[in-house]
Each structure stands twice: as C-alpha cells, then as structure tokens.
Design a protein around this motif. Structure first.
Motif, PDB file in Angstrom:
ATOM      1  N   ASN A 242       0.794  -1.227   0.000  1.00 54.49           N
ATOM      2  CA  ASN A 242       0.000   0.000   0.000  1.00 54.49           C
ATOM      3  C   ASN A 242       0.828   1.279   0.000  1.00 54.49           C
ATOM      4  O   ASN A 242       0.298   2.371  -0.122  1.00 54.49           O
ATOM      5  N   HIS A 243       2.152   1.151   0.178  1.00 56.44           N
ATOM      6  CA  HIS A 243       3.061   2.304   0.126  1.00 56.44           C
ATOM      7  C   HIS A 243       2.664   3.408   1.108  1.00 56.44           C
ATOM      8  O   HIS A 243       2.753   4.600   0.781  1.00 56.44           O
ATOM      9  N   ARG A 244       2.246   2.996   2.303  1.00 56.25           N
ATOM     10  CA  ARG A 244       1.805   4.000   3.279  1.00 56.25           C
ATOM     11  C   ARG A 244       2.361   3.715   4.672  1.00 56.25           C
ATOM     12  O   ARG A 244       2.839   2.627   4.959  1.00 56.25           O
ATOM     13  N   ILE A 245       2.258   4.726   5.521  1.00 58.80           N
ATOM     14  CA  ILE A 245       2.657   4.633   6.920  1.00 58.80           C
ATOM     15  C   ILE A 245       1.793   5.602   7.717  1.00 58.80           C
ATOM     16  O   ILE A 245       1.251   6.568   7.173  1.00 58.80           O
ATOM     17  N   SER A 246       1.631   5.329   8.995  1.00 60.43           N
ATOM     18  CA  SER A 246       0.980   6.238   9.934  1.00 60.43           C
ATOM     19  C   SER A 246      -0.446   6.585   9.517  1.00 60.43           C
ATOM     20  O   SER A 246      -1.227   5.702   9.203  1.00 60.43           O
ATOM     21  N   VAL A 247      -0.798   7.871   9.496  1.00 60.75           N
ATOM     22  CA  VAL A 247      -2.193   8.261   9.324  1.00 60.75           C
ATOM     23  C   VAL A 247      -2.748   7.884   7.955  1.00 60.75           C
ATOM     24  O   VAL A 247      -3.941   7.585   7.823  1.00 60.75           O
ATOM     25  N   THR A 248      -1.914   7.865   6.917  1.00 62.93           N
ATOM     26  CA  THR A 248      -2.412   7.452   5.604  1.00 62.93           C
ATOM     27  C   THR A 248      -2.612   5.940   5.552  1.00 62.93           C
ATOM     28  O   THR A 248      -3.531   5.445   4.891  1.00 62.93           O
ATOM     29  N   MET A 249      -1.770   5.210   6.248  1.00 63.45           N
ATOM     30  CA  MET A 249      -1.925   3.755   6.362  1.00 63.45           C
ATOM     31  C   MET A 249      -3.195   3.424   7.146  1.00 63.45           C
ATOM     32  O   MET A 249      -3.933   2.485   6.811  1.00 63.45           O
ATOM     33  N   ARG A 250      -3.461   4.217   8.167  1.00 64.12           N
ATOM     34  CA  ARG A 250      -4.697   4.043   8.946  1.00 64.12           C
ATOM     35  C   ARG A 250      -5.925   4.206   8.056  1.00 64.12           C
ATOM     36  O   ARG A 250      -6.900   3.445   8.168  1.00 64.12           O
ATOM     37  N   GLN A 251      -5.891   5.188   7.163  1.00 64.89           N
ATOM     38  CA  GLN A 251      -7.021   5.390   6.259  1.00 64.89           C
ATOM     39  C   GLN A 251      -7.200   4.200   5.317  1.00 64.89           C
ATOM     40  O   GLN A 251      -8.325   3.825   4.978  1.00 64.89           O
TER      41      GLN A 251
ATOM     42  N   PRO B 187     -13.667  17.678   6.353  1.00 64.21           N
ATOM     43  CA  PRO B 187     -14.350  17.065   7.495  1.00 64.21           C
ATOM     44  C   PRO B 187     -13.442  16.127   8.292  1.00 64.21           C
ATOM     45  O   PRO B 187     -12.472  15.580   7.764  1.00 64.21           O
ATOM     46  N   ASP B 188     -13.780  15.970   9.544  1.00 65.89           N
ATOM     47  CA  ASP B 188     -13.212  14.911  10.385  1.00 65.89           C
ATOM     48  C   ASP B 188     -11.693  14.931  10.491  1.00 65.89           C
ATOM     49  O   ASP B 188     -11.040  13.881  10.469  1.00 65.89           O
ATOM     50  N   ILE B 189     -11.101  16.113  10.609  1.00 67.22           N
ATOM     51  CA  ILE B 189      -9.657  16.177  10.858  1.00 67.22           C
ATOM     52  C   ILE B 189      -9.400  15.698  12.288  1.00 67.22           C
ATOM     53  O   ILE B 189     -10.087  16.087  13.218  1.00 67.22           O
ATOM     54  N   TYR B 190      -8.411  14.847  12.437  1.00 71.08           N
ATOM     55  CA  TYR B 190      -8.185  14.196  13.730  1.00 71.08           C
ATOM     56  C   TYR B 190      -6.692  14.218  14.062  1.00 71.08           C
ATOM     57  O   TYR B 190      -5.845  14.507  13.212  1.00 71.08           O
ATOM     58  N   TYR B 191      -6.380  13.897  15.312  1.00 70.03           N
ATOM     59  CA  TYR B 191      -4.987  13.741  15.732  1.00 70.03           C
ATOM     60  C   TYR B 191      -4.749  12.284  16.080  1.00 70.03           C
ATOM     61  O   TYR B 191      -5.552  11.655  16.775  1.00 70.03           O
ATOM     62  N   ASP B 192      -3.649  11.745  15.595  1.00 70.49           N
ATOM     63  CA  ASP B 192      -3.291  10.363  15.870  1.00 70.49           C
ATOM     64  C   ASP B 192      -1.821  10.330  16.286  1.00 70.49           C
ATOM     65  O   ASP B 192      -0.956  10.731  15.497  1.00 70.49           O
ATOM     66  N   PRO B 193      -1.503   9.888  17.500  1.00 67.77           N
ATOM     67  CA  PRO B 193      -0.091   9.831  17.894  1.00 67.77           C
ATOM     68  C   PRO B 193       0.687   8.908  16.963  1.00 67.77           C
ATOM     69  O   PRO B 193       0.198   7.836  16.596  1.00 67.77           O
ATOM     70  N   LEU B 194       1.875   9.331  16.560  1.00 73.18           N
ATOM     71  CA  LEU B 194       2.739   8.430  15.821  1.00 73.18           C
ATOM     72  C   LEU B 194       3.077   7.232  16.707  1.00 73.18           C
ATOM     73  O   LEU B 194       3.295   7.378  17.911  1.00 73.18           O
ATOM     74  N   SER B 195       3.104   6.055  16.123  1.00 76.94           N
ATOM     75  CA  SER B 195       3.399   4.863  16.909  1.00 76.94           C
ATOM     76  C   SER B 195       4.812   4.961  17.485  1.00 76.94           C
ATOM     77  O   SER B 195       5.674   5.685  16.968  1.00 76.94           O
ATOM     78  N   LEU B 196       5.054   4.218  18.538  1.00 75.16           N
ATOM     79  CA  LEU B 196       6.385   4.214  19.145  1.00 75.16           C
ATOM     80  C   LEU B 196       7.426   3.681  18.164  1.00 75.16           C
ATOM     81  O   LEU B 196       8.588   4.094  18.205  1.00 75.16           O
ATOM     82  N   VAL B 197       7.016   2.786  17.283  1.00 78.89           N
ATOM     83  CA  VAL B 197       7.925   2.264  16.256  1.00 78.89           C
ATOM     84  C   VAL B 197       8.433   3.408  15.382  1.00 78.89           C
ATOM     85  O   VAL B 197       9.635   3.505  15.084  1.00 78.89           O
ATOM     86  N   VAL B 198       7.535   4.298  14.982  1.00 81.99           N
ATOM     87  CA  VAL B 198       7.937   5.464  14.189  1.00 81.99           C
ATOM     88  C   VAL B 198       8.741   6.436  15.052  1.00 81.99           C
ATOM     89  O   VAL B 198       9.720   7.041  14.605  1.00 81.99           O
ATOM     90  N   GLY B 199       8.359   6.557  16.321  1.00 85.95           N
ATOM     91  CA  GLY B 199       9.041   7.461  17.238  1.00 85.95           C
ATOM     92  C   GLY B 199      10.509   7.143  17.435  1.00 85.95           C
ATOM     93  O   GLY B 199      11.308   8.034  17.749  1.00 85.95           O
ATOM     94  N   VAL B 200      10.899   5.888  17.266  1.00 82.78           N
ATOM     95  CA  VAL B 200      12.316   5.517  17.342  1.00 82.78           C
ATOM     96  C   VAL B 200      13.132   6.345  16.357  1.00 82.78           C
ATOM     97  O   VAL B 200      14.258   6.772  16.647  1.00 82.78           O
ATOM     98  N   HIS B 201      12.571   6.611  15.197  1.00 80.12           N
ATOM     99  CA  HIS B 201      13.300   7.273  14.120  1.00 80.12           C
ATOM    100  C   HIS B 201      13.098   8.786  14.102  1.00 80.12           C
ATOM    101  O   HIS B 201      13.947   9.515  13.579  1.00 80.12           O
ATOM    102  N   THR B 202      11.988   9.272  14.661  1.00 74.75           N
ATOM    103  CA  THR B 202      11.729  10.719  14.648  1.00 74.75           C
ATOM    104  C   THR B 202      12.161  11.398  15.933  1.00 74.75           C
ATOM    105  O   THR B 202      12.452  12.600  15.937  1.00 74.75           O
ATOM    106  N   GLY B 203      12.171  10.648  17.056  1.00 69.54           N
ATOM    107  CA  GLY B 203      12.392  11.258  18.350  1.00 69.54           C
ATOM    108  C   GLY B 203      11.142  11.947  18.859  1.00 69.54           C
ATOM    109  O   GLY B 203      10.119  12.022  18.153  1.00 69.54           O
TER     110      GLY B 203
END
Length: 291
Positions: free
Chosen positions: A115-124, A260-276
């Motif tokens: 699907n070539h996605r991660i995080s909020v786009t992967m969630r969609q 419509p429906d703009i939301y906040y989703d915490p980045l997963s801890l897996v992603v957080g390893v790389h972003t800080g």
C-alpha cells in the motif's frame, strides 16, 4: 465471505482501537538495549520516550515470519475465509516483500497489500479495507483497490532533534551537528517510499508553517477532481504533552476549515524511534469509502 483485516503497528492503531474497529494487529518489535518490547503489550509512551532520551540503543525490527504466519493460521482456524494484510510500505521496510512471499503458501486466502503507506495514511487504508469488506468485496478486490489508490496520499513531517534521524542513517553526523547549532528543522515528505527533505528552515514554527503550506498545495490539487468528502487529513506527532498535540491539531483545523473529520493520531512508538520526541506530522489521503 468472512474476511479478516490485519495491519501492523506502523498504522498507529492501538490495541483498544483495533478491538473497536474489528481489525487485528501484527506486533512490531522495539529493541531497547537488546531487550524486545511491543507497544501493544504495554510499552508505555512515558517509558519509551524516557529510554529514548537517555540515549540508550533503541532499534526496530520487522515482525518475524513465524509470528506473521502464526497470526494468519490462527485467523483462518477461527473461521475467517480470507485475510487482507496491510503492512508498512515496501519502500520503508522489507516486511512487505517478505509477507508477499509467505502468502504464496496460502492459495490466495491471504492477500498482502503493498500500500506504500505509513501512519495516518496507512490508517485510512485500513478503514477503507474494512468498508470494502463490509460491502461485499473479497480479499483480492480489496488488495487491488488499495494498491491502485496507494499513491493518492502524502505525509509531511518535521522533527525537533536531528540526532534520531542521524542514528537511523537518514542524515549525516555533520548535518545533524550543523542543524543543532543553527536550529535547522527539516521538512520531510513521503509519497510511499523514503522520506525526502523538501525544505530546511530555522526554527520549529517556520517548519510547521512550511508543512501547512505544502499540504495546502496538495489538498488544492486533489480538490480539482474531488470534493472535500473524499479527503481525509490526519495530524500526527510524538508530543509528550497533550496540550502540544491539541495545539497542533487546532492549527491544522484552522488551515483546512472545509475538510471534514480532521483528527490527531499519535505516531506509533515504532515510528518514534526514528523521529524522536516532539515531531509533528500531517497526512492527506484520498479515501475510497463512502461515508
């Protein structure tokens, strides 16, 4: 047909939301000083970011082939006739290609979506898969639709400290050191493959402003052929304080009042390893479902 939707930790769907949605999670390991943890099994945000900021050696790994096949076998034993598995983008991890190879042993019962996605786009994409399954699509049809729609999405991201990207080999030590001295913040973009730097500015406020500008350009392009009901925007981040996450969400809502429906989703801890910690992101998806 009874179809199971399975995704991994990178979609940012926690175990409680997965239960509410009726989807399943493949757990992605986080290795802290050679000890393996899983966000889904109780690794808290507070503990994780405390360990990350202490400069311990923290890495991630893809779910093991044995674990993936065990999940598939268990779902099929529980009465599911087909499985749609939506892992992290093949451009960001080898886990997708590995899963595709494993699925060849299942005679079409397991469809792995590149699907070539991660995080909020992967969630969609996961939400689209649920909708299609509920509306009579089989696993192969869901896979084909998600892959055709894969690049109708984009993510912008900025990080507070370049040292975490340096650890992952995303920036050189020299660039990280210079960025720290000059307060340089990168604006990164992914359309399914690697994160690429599209801008570098001084200060977090300017980086946030640039992200919103780039996102607005992308949304306006989508609106040339689509109405707002087909566009979803997710704000994301690794903010440790709830008020900072809420502030970022409000900025996004103010910039896009007609979406419509703009939301906040915490980045997963897996992603957080790389972003800080204190990273901010925003994702835009063109959805398939009708709501």
């Amino acid at each position: 047909m009874k179809i199971a939707i399975l995704t991994d930790s990178n979609a940012g769907i926690d175990i409680n939301e997965a239960k509410e949605l009726g989807v399943y999670l493949a757990y992605t390991p986080i290795i802290i000083e050679e000890e393996t943890f899983y966000q889904e099994d109780g690794l808290t945000k507070e503990k994780f970011y405390a360990e990350l900021k202490s400069d311990k050696n923290i890495t991630t790994s893809m779910p093991s082939p044995g674990d993936i096949m065990d999940r598939w076998d268990k779902l099929l034993d529980e009465g599911y006739e087909q499985i749609v598995y939506i892992p992290l983008s093949s451009g960001l991890s080898n886990s997708c290609h590995a899963a595709i190879q494993l699925s060849e042993e299942y005679d079409g019962k397991v469809q792995v979506v590149d699907n070539h996605r991660i995080s909020v786009t992967m969630r969609q994409a996961v939400l689209d898969a649920i909708w299609m399954a509920d509306n009579g699509k089989d696993a192969k049809e869901i896979k084909e639709a998600l892959e055709a729609n894969a690049f109708d999405s984009i993510i912008y991201l900025t990080v507070d400290d370049l040292k975490y990207l340096k650890k992952g080999g995303r920036v050189t030590p020299a660039a990280a050191a210079l960025g720290a001295v000059l307060n340089i913040k990168p604006v990164l973009r992914t359309v399914g493959e690697n994160f690429d730097a599209v801008d570098k500015v001084r200060g977090s406020k300017r980086a946030i402003s640039k992200m919103l500008d780039y996102t607005e350009e992308y949304v306006n392009k989508l609106l040339e052929n689509n109405d707002t009901s087909k566009i979803r925007i997710g704000a994301a981040g690794t903010f440790e304080k709830e008020e900072d996450a809420n502030s970022w969400l409000e900025q996004v809502k103010e910039r896009f009042p007609n979406i419509p429906d703009i939301y906040y989703d915490p980045l997963s801890l897996v992603v957080g390893v790389h972003t800080g910690p204190e990273a901010a992101g925003i994702g835009v998806s063109l959805i398939l479902r009708e709501e």
